[in-house]
Design a protein around this motif. Structure first.
Motif, short mmCIF file in Angstrom:
data_model
loop_
_atom_site.label_atom_id
_atom_site.label_comp_id
_atom_site.label_asym_id
_atom_site.label_seq_id
_atom_site.Cartn_x
_atom_site.Cartn_y
_atom_site.Cartn_z
N ASP A 195 25.53 66.76 7.35
CA ASP A 195 25.72 65.38 7.82
C ASP A 195 24.47 64.93 8.57
O ASP A 195 23.93 65.66 9.39
CB ASP A 195 26.93 65.28 8.74
N GLN A 196 24.05 63.69 8.27
CA GLN A 196 22.87 63.11 8.91
C GLN A 196 23.31 61.96 9.82
O GLN A 196 24.18 61.17 9.45
CB GLN A 196 21.92 62.55 7.86
N THR A 197 22.71 61.88 10.98
CA THR A 197 23.04 60.80 11.89
C THR A 197 21.85 60.51 12.81
O THR A 197 20.91 61.30 12.90
CB THR A 197 24.31 61.13 12.71
N GLN A 198 21.94 59.37 13.45
CA GLN A 198 20.97 58.98 14.47
C GLN A 198 21.73 58.11 15.46
O GLN A 198 22.67 57.40 15.09
CB GLN A 198 19.81 58.21 13.85
N TYR A 199 21.34 58.19 16.74
CA TYR A 199 22.11 57.54 17.79
C TYR A 199 21.30 56.51 18.56
O TYR A 199 20.15 56.76 18.92
CB TYR A 199 22.60 58.58 18.80
N LEU A 200 21.92 55.36 18.82
CA LEU A 200 21.48 54.47 19.87
C LEU A 200 22.14 55.03 21.11
O LEU A 200 23.38 55.02 21.22
CB LEU A 200 21.95 53.03 19.63
N ASP A 201 21.36 55.59 22.04
CA ASP A 201 21.91 56.32 23.18
C ASP A 201 21.73 55.52 24.46
O ASP A 201 20.63 55.07 24.78
CB ASP A 201 21.22 57.68 23.31
N LEU A 202 22.83 55.37 25.18
CA LEU A 202 22.83 54.70 26.48
C LEU A 202 23.00 55.77 27.55
O LEU A 202 24.01 56.48 27.57
CB LEU A 202 23.97 53.70 26.55
N VAL A 210 19.30 63.42 13.34
CA VAL A 210 19.94 64.72 13.49
C VAL A 210 20.55 65.10 12.14
O VAL A 210 21.18 64.28 11.49
CB VAL A 210 21.07 64.67 14.55
N VAL A 211 20.34 66.34 11.74
CA VAL A 211 21.02 66.88 10.57
C VAL A 211 21.83 68.08 11.03
O VAL A 211 21.29 69.05 11.56
CB VAL A 211 20.03 67.31 9.46
N TYR A 212 23.15 67.98 10.88
CA TYR A 212 24.05 69.03 11.33
C TYR A 212 24.12 70.15 10.30
O TYR A 212 23.68 69.99 9.15
CB TYR A 212 25.44 68.45 11.61
N ASP A 213 24.65 71.29 10.71
CA ASP A 213 24.74 72.47 9.83
C ASP A 213 25.45 72.17 8.51
O ASP A 213 25.13 72.75 7.48
CB ASP A 213 25.45 73.63 10.53
N ASN A 214 26.40 71.24 8.52
CA ASN A 214 27.13 70.90 7.29
C ASN A 214 26.39 69.88 6.43
O ASN A 214 26.89 69.46 5.39
CB ASN A 214 28.54 70.39 7.62
N LYS A 222 34.28 60.55 4.71
CA LYS A 222 34.97 60.64 3.42
C LYS A 222 34.43 59.60 2.45
O LYS A 222 34.45 59.81 1.25
CB LYS A 222 36.48 60.44 3.60
N LYS A 223 33.93 58.49 2.99
CA LYS A 223 33.42 57.40 2.16
C LYS A 223 31.94 57.54 1.85
O LYS A 223 31.49 57.19 0.77
CB LYS A 223 33.68 56.06 2.84
N ILE A 224 31.17 58.02 2.82
CA ILE A 224 29.71 58.04 2.64
C ILE A 224 29.13 59.43 2.48
O ILE A 224 27.93 59.59 2.27
CB ILE A 224 28.98 57.32 3.80
N GLY A 225 29.96 60.44 2.58
CA GLY A 225 29.46 61.81 2.46
C GLY A 225 28.54 62.15 3.62
O GLY A 225 28.80 61.79 4.76
N SER A 226 27.44 62.81 3.33
CA SER A 226 26.49 63.25 4.36
C SER A 226 25.36 62.27 4.60
O SER A 226 24.43 62.55 5.34
CB SER A 226 25.91 64.62 3.98
N ASP A 227 25.42 61.08 3.96
CA ASP A 227 24.36 60.08 4.12
C ASP A 227 24.16 59.74 5.60
O ASP A 227 25.07 59.91 6.42
CB ASP A 227 24.71 58.81 3.35
N PRO A 228 22.97 59.21 5.94
CA PRO A 228 22.70 58.87 7.34
C PRO A 228 23.73 57.90 7.90
O PRO A 228 24.14 56.94 7.24
CB PRO A 228 21.32 58.22 7.28
N LEU A 229 24.15 58.16 9.11
CA LEU A 229 25.13 57.34 9.81
C LEU A 229 24.56 56.96 11.17
O LEU A 229 24.13 57.83 11.93
CB LEU A 229 26.43 58.14 9.98
N TRP A 230 24.52 55.67 11.44
CA TRP A 230 24.01 55.14 12.71
C TRP A 230 25.19 55.04 13.67
O TRP A 230 26.19 54.40 13.37
CB TRP A 230 23.40 53.77 12.44
#
Length: 163
Positions: A94-101, A88-92, A12-20
């Motif tokens: 939204d952009q994200t990237q993950y530090l994955d353990l 990752v860019v989702y169908d809606n 709601k605050k950042i929209g679809s901008d990249p989210l870590w």
């Protein structure tokens, strides 16, 4: 649960901008088999994955995701890999990237069932007869089922002349 409430609030605050985000992959092993789930959004088979909630221990998050998504009770054995996913860019949008353990888990009880709507199937597969999966997911599973006790990590050295 598809998208955690804290992420919806951030969006709601950042929209679809990249989210870590911090994520987990749980590779659940039973004898010579691995637990896989077939994702409802893209139909791909994967190990169980999920997002770590704020303040949650990563191994606890992975165990929670396994139970929520497959109905399986499993316990963590070791951290197997630390890496960063591709963006990752989702169908809606939204952009994200993950530090994955990536964790190796041992099956304790339960029969696989796609319990939370994020998956259409959950099944055991022989390690030598896995369904088609992305190279990235194959690397996560290979790290978890290896006999290596130390966690693997991906290292990308800086390019010459780079800052």
């Amino acid at each position: 649960m598809a998208t955690p409430d804290f992420i919806l609030a951030l969006r709601k605050k950042i929209g679809s901008d990249p989210l870590w985000l911090s994520g987990v992959t749980a590779v659940v092993v039973r004898d010579d088999q691995v637990l896989l789930a077939k994702r409802a959004d893209n139909g791909k088979w994967t190990a169980v994955t999920g997002i770590i909630d704020p303040g949650e221990q990563p191994a606890d998050a992975a165990a929670r995701e396994v139970l929520e998504e497959t109905g399986i009770v499993a316990v963590p054995e070791r951290l197997a890999m630390v890496h960063v996913t591709d963006p990752v860019v989702y169908d809606n949008g939204d952009q994200t990237q993950y530090l994955d353990l990536v964790f190796r888990f041992a099956w304790q009880s339960g029969v696989p069932s796609p319990d939370d709507g994020e998956n259409t199937a959950a099944e055991w597969f022989a390690l030598d007869d896995l369904p088609p999966m992305s190279d990235d997911m194959c690397k996560r599973i290979a790290a978890a089922v290896s006999n290596e006790q130390a966690a693997q990590y991906v290292f990308s050295p800086p390019s010459p002349g780079g800052a």
